[in-house]
Design a protein around this motif. Structure first.
Motif, PDB file in Angstrom:
ATOM      1  N   UNK A   1      11.353 -12.319   9.085  1.00 33.69           N
ATOM      2  CA  UNK A   1      11.717 -11.301   8.234  1.00 33.69           C
ATOM      3  C   UNK A   1      12.579 -11.635   7.220  1.00 33.69           C
ATOM      4  N   UNK A   2      13.154 -12.732   7.041  1.00 33.76           N
ATOM      5  CA  UNK A   2      13.635 -13.226   5.794  1.00 33.76           C
ATOM      6  C   UNK A   2      12.561 -13.691   4.846  1.00 33.76           C
ATOM      7  N   UNK A   3      11.511 -14.105   5.269  1.00 38.93           N
ATOM      8  CA  UNK A   3      10.377 -14.140   4.302  1.00 38.93           C
ATOM      9  C   UNK A   3       9.775 -12.962   3.668  1.00 38.93           C
ATOM     10  N   UNK A   4       9.875 -11.783   4.622  1.00 37.22           N
ATOM     11  CA  UNK A   4       9.566 -10.442   4.321  1.00 37.22           C
ATOM     12  C   UNK A   4      10.377  -9.930   3.650  1.00 37.22           C
ATOM     13  N   UNK A   5      11.706  -9.916   3.686  1.00 33.39           N
ATOM     14  CA  UNK A   5      12.725  -9.679   2.688  1.00 33.39           C
ATOM     15  C   UNK A   5      12.480 -10.253   1.322  1.00 33.39           C
ATOM     16  N   UNK A   6      12.278 -11.349   1.001  1.00 29.18           N
ATOM     17  CA  UNK A   6      11.996 -12.177  -0.394  1.00 29.18           C
ATOM     18  C   UNK A   6      10.777 -11.414  -0.916  1.00 29.18           C
ATOM     19  N   UNK A   7       9.775 -11.292  -0.087  1.00 26.04           N
ATOM     20  CA  UNK A   7       8.384 -10.404  -0.495  1.00 26.04           C
ATOM     21  C   UNK A   7       8.954  -9.067  -1.229  1.00 26.04           C
ATOM     22  N   UNK A   8       9.515  -8.407  -0.297  1.00 26.06           N
ATOM     23  CA  UNK A   8       9.848  -7.065  -0.731  1.00 26.06           C
ATOM     24  C   UNK A   8      10.713  -7.059  -2.082  1.00 26.06           C
ATOM     25  N   UNK A   9      11.735  -7.808  -2.143  1.00 24.92           N
ATOM     26  CA  UNK A   9      12.595  -8.129  -3.193  1.00 24.92           C
ATOM     27  C   UNK A   9      11.691  -8.361  -4.322  1.00 24.92           C
ATOM     28  N   UNK A  10      10.578  -9.123  -4.157  1.00 25.15           N
ATOM     29  CA  UNK A  10       9.970  -9.674  -5.464  1.00 25.15           C
ATOM     30  C   UNK A  10       8.846  -8.448  -5.704  1.00 25.15           C
ATOM     31  N   UNK A  11       8.338  -7.642  -4.705  1.00 28.32           N
ATOM     32  CA  UNK A  11       7.056  -6.689  -4.990  1.00 28.32           C
ATOM     33  C   UNK A  11       7.609  -5.333  -5.473  1.00 28.32           C
ATOM     34  N   UNK A  12       8.973  -4.908  -4.616  1.00 24.29           N
ATOM     35  CA  UNK A  12       9.474  -3.745  -4.865  1.00 24.29           C
ATOM     36  C   UNK A  12      10.939  -3.655  -4.848  1.00 24.29           C
ATOM     37  N   UNK A  13      11.604  -4.302  -5.688  1.00 21.86           N
ATOM     38  CA  UNK A  13      12.995  -4.621  -5.835  1.00 21.86           C
ATOM     39  C   UNK A  13      13.960  -3.245  -5.558  1.00 21.86           C
ATOM     40  N   UNK A  14      13.328  -2.219  -5.816  1.00 26.91           N
ATOM     41  CA  UNK A  14      14.352  -0.958  -5.511  1.00 26.91           C
ATOM     42  C   UNK A  14      14.339  -0.461  -4.092  1.00 26.91           C
TER      43      UNK A  14
ATOM     44  N   UNK B   1       0.788  -1.063  -0.103  1.00 26.37           N
ATOM     45  CA  UNK B   1       0.152   0.079  -0.031  1.00 26.37           C
ATOM     46  C   UNK B   1       0.932   1.205  -0.004  1.00 26.37           C
ATOM     47  N   UNK B   2       2.065   1.234   0.259  1.00 28.09           N
ATOM     48  CA  UNK B   2       2.943   2.400   0.566  1.00 28.09           C
ATOM     49  C   UNK B   2       4.110   2.202  -0.475  1.00 28.09           C
ATOM     50  N   UNK B   3       4.735   3.305  -0.704  1.00 23.25           N
ATOM     51  CA  UNK B   3       5.949   3.171  -1.621  1.00 23.25           C
ATOM     52  C   UNK B   3       7.051   3.559  -0.690  1.00 23.25           C
ATOM     53  N   UNK B   4       7.960   2.388  -0.503  1.00 21.80           N
ATOM     54  CA  UNK B   4       8.933   2.588   0.417  1.00 21.80           C
ATOM     55  C   UNK B   4      10.422   2.845  -0.071  1.00 21.80           C
ATOM     56  N   UNK B   5      11.356   3.545   0.799  1.00 22.36           N
ATOM     57  CA  UNK B   5      12.687   3.793   0.347  1.00 22.36           C
ATOM     58  C   UNK B   5      13.595   2.613   0.979  1.00 22.36           C
ATOM     59  N   UNK B   6      12.925   2.419   2.360  1.00 20.79           N
ATOM     60  CA  UNK B   6      14.008   1.516   3.140  1.00 20.79           C
ATOM     61  C   UNK B   6      13.046   0.783   4.127  1.00 20.79           C
ATOM     62  N   UNK B   7      13.445  -0.509   4.345  1.00 20.03           N
ATOM     63  CA  UNK B   7      12.726  -1.398   5.316  1.00 20.03           C
ATOM     64  C   UNK B   7      13.771  -1.734   6.309  1.00 20.03           C
ATOM     65  N   UNK B   8      13.263  -1.712   7.699  1.00 20.43           N
ATOM     66  CA  UNK B   8      14.181  -2.363   8.757  1.00 20.43           C
ATOM     67  C   UNK B   8      13.478  -3.475   9.199  1.00 20.43           C
ATOM     68  N   UNK B   9      14.113  -4.729   9.061  1.00 16.54           N
ATOM     69  CA  UNK B   9      13.288  -6.194   9.332  1.00 16.54           C
ATOM     70  C   UNK B   9      14.070  -6.796  10.398  1.00 16.54           C
ATOM     71  N   UNK B  10      13.148  -7.004  11.290  1.00 14.73           N
ATOM     72  CA  UNK B  10      13.748  -8.091  12.367  1.00 14.73           C
ATOM     73  C   UNK B  10      13.686  -9.322  11.859  1.00 14.73           C
TER      74      UNK B  10
END
Length: 347
Positions: A61-74, A44-53
């Protein structure tokens, strides 16, 4: 420095501390207590950076990292991990995380890492945008250059056609001898297995084969009777004169070869260099055959045009002497109708 940052950690206090620290610096922060909440924010948001536990209940957080790289790789990702889980943190970097922060952490250190990471991201994104714009500009400029070169080539061709017609008219040629031999040359070259780029070069050479006659006076060129020895000496210079004219023009450098050798004979009795056999460039060996075809099937002041059969008989008779025997075989394999179609002339 501004930016949208996701803070995903299942510990409320850690999230809030990081949120307060970053918000004071002008960052817009979004908090998530789980990977599922984090994924909703990502979508829902355009993110520049994510801090993941790394360690969160349910999806990690590893699963979420993979989601981010798939959805918004930048989106740049920093992992939050305990000191005793360094191996996992390093594996996250292999999966696309930029860096990691260890618990317990110093908030000033977190802020510095975030700022440095976002500055690096900014430079990377600017470079990407620059490269994309550069590629677009290169494509646009390439199209412009192609268009201009096409216009230049067309202008060359029109200028050449006018020049060659003037030269043919000077010798009282009927129609356009040079344009016909160009068409014949390209046909025989194709049948001989010559590639399209080489055929274009050969066509230019054939069109310009007699350009050196610019340097021959009308008294010799248009003399109704036979030339004497001195006149023949001058006439035999026209291939070299033509070569010298064209060799200095980049557009015609390759075509100049045919011009220089177009009066050589397979048996070495030609001019100006008396070279023989396959020492003669194939372009000139091809031209020798088609020049004979056009000369024999065109009206001359001293005779009417001869038949196509007469050309075939002459080609066979002179095979191995004036003409390359291998090219003679190719020449003889081409039906009369194809020659006629190439030059737009009935033989």
């Amino acid at each position: 420095m501004k930016g949208n940052i996701l803070i995903a950690d299942d510990e409320d206090m850690i999230r809030e501390l990081i949120n307060i620290t970053l918000s004071k610096e002008g960052f817009t922060c979004f908090q998530a207590g789980s990977a599922e909440e984090g994924l909703d924010i990502i979508n829902s948001q355009q993110l520049d950076l994510a801090l993941l536990d790394i360690m969160m209940p349910g999806r990690s957080g590893i699963d979420l990292l993979k989601d981010i790289k798939q959805v918004t790789p930048d989106t740049t990702v920093l992992m939050i991990t305990a000191m005793n889980d360094m191996d996992t943190a390093l594996s996250c970097i292999h999966n696309g995380a930029e860096d990691y922060i260890t618990k317990p952490f110093n908030l000033d250190r977190v802020l510095l890492t975030v700022k440095n990471t976002l500055e690096k991201r900014r430079l990377v994104m600017e470079n990407k945008e620059y490269q994309a714009n550069l590629e677009l500009k290169v494509r646009e400029q390439t199209e412009v250059i192609r268009s201009v070169m096409g216009e230049i080539n067309l202008a060359y061709e029109h200028t050449l056609a006018a020049l060659i017609r003037a030269l043919d008219a000077r010798e009282k040629e009927v129609g356009s001898h040079s344009e016909r031999v160009m068409a014949y040359t390209c046909l025989l070259a194709e049948k001989a297995g010559i590639g399209p780029e080489e055929r274009i070069i050969m066509g230019k050479g054939a069109l310009l084969h007699d350009i050196g006659k610019i340097g021959v006076s009308d008294n010799i060129l248009l003399k109704p009777g036979k030339l004497d020895d001195e006149e023949w000496k001058v006439m035999r210079q026209h291939p070299k004169i033509g070569y010298d004219i064209l060799a200095g023009i980049k557009y015609f450098t390759d075509a100049a070869e045919l011009v220089l050798f177009h009066h050589e004979r397979y048996d070495g009795a030609g001019y100006p260099h008396r070279v023989a056999g396959e020492t003669i460039p194939i372009s000139a060996r091809i031209f020798s055959l088609v020049d004979t075809l056009d000369a024999m099937t065109s009206d001359r002041p001293y005779r009417k045009a001869l038949s196509f059969q007469a050309v075939l008989d002459e080609v066979v008779r002179c095979s191995g002497q004036q003409f390359d025997p291998k090219l003679v075989d190719v020449f003889l394999s081409i039906p009369k109708e194809e020659w006629e179609k190439a030059a737009g002339k009935t033989l």
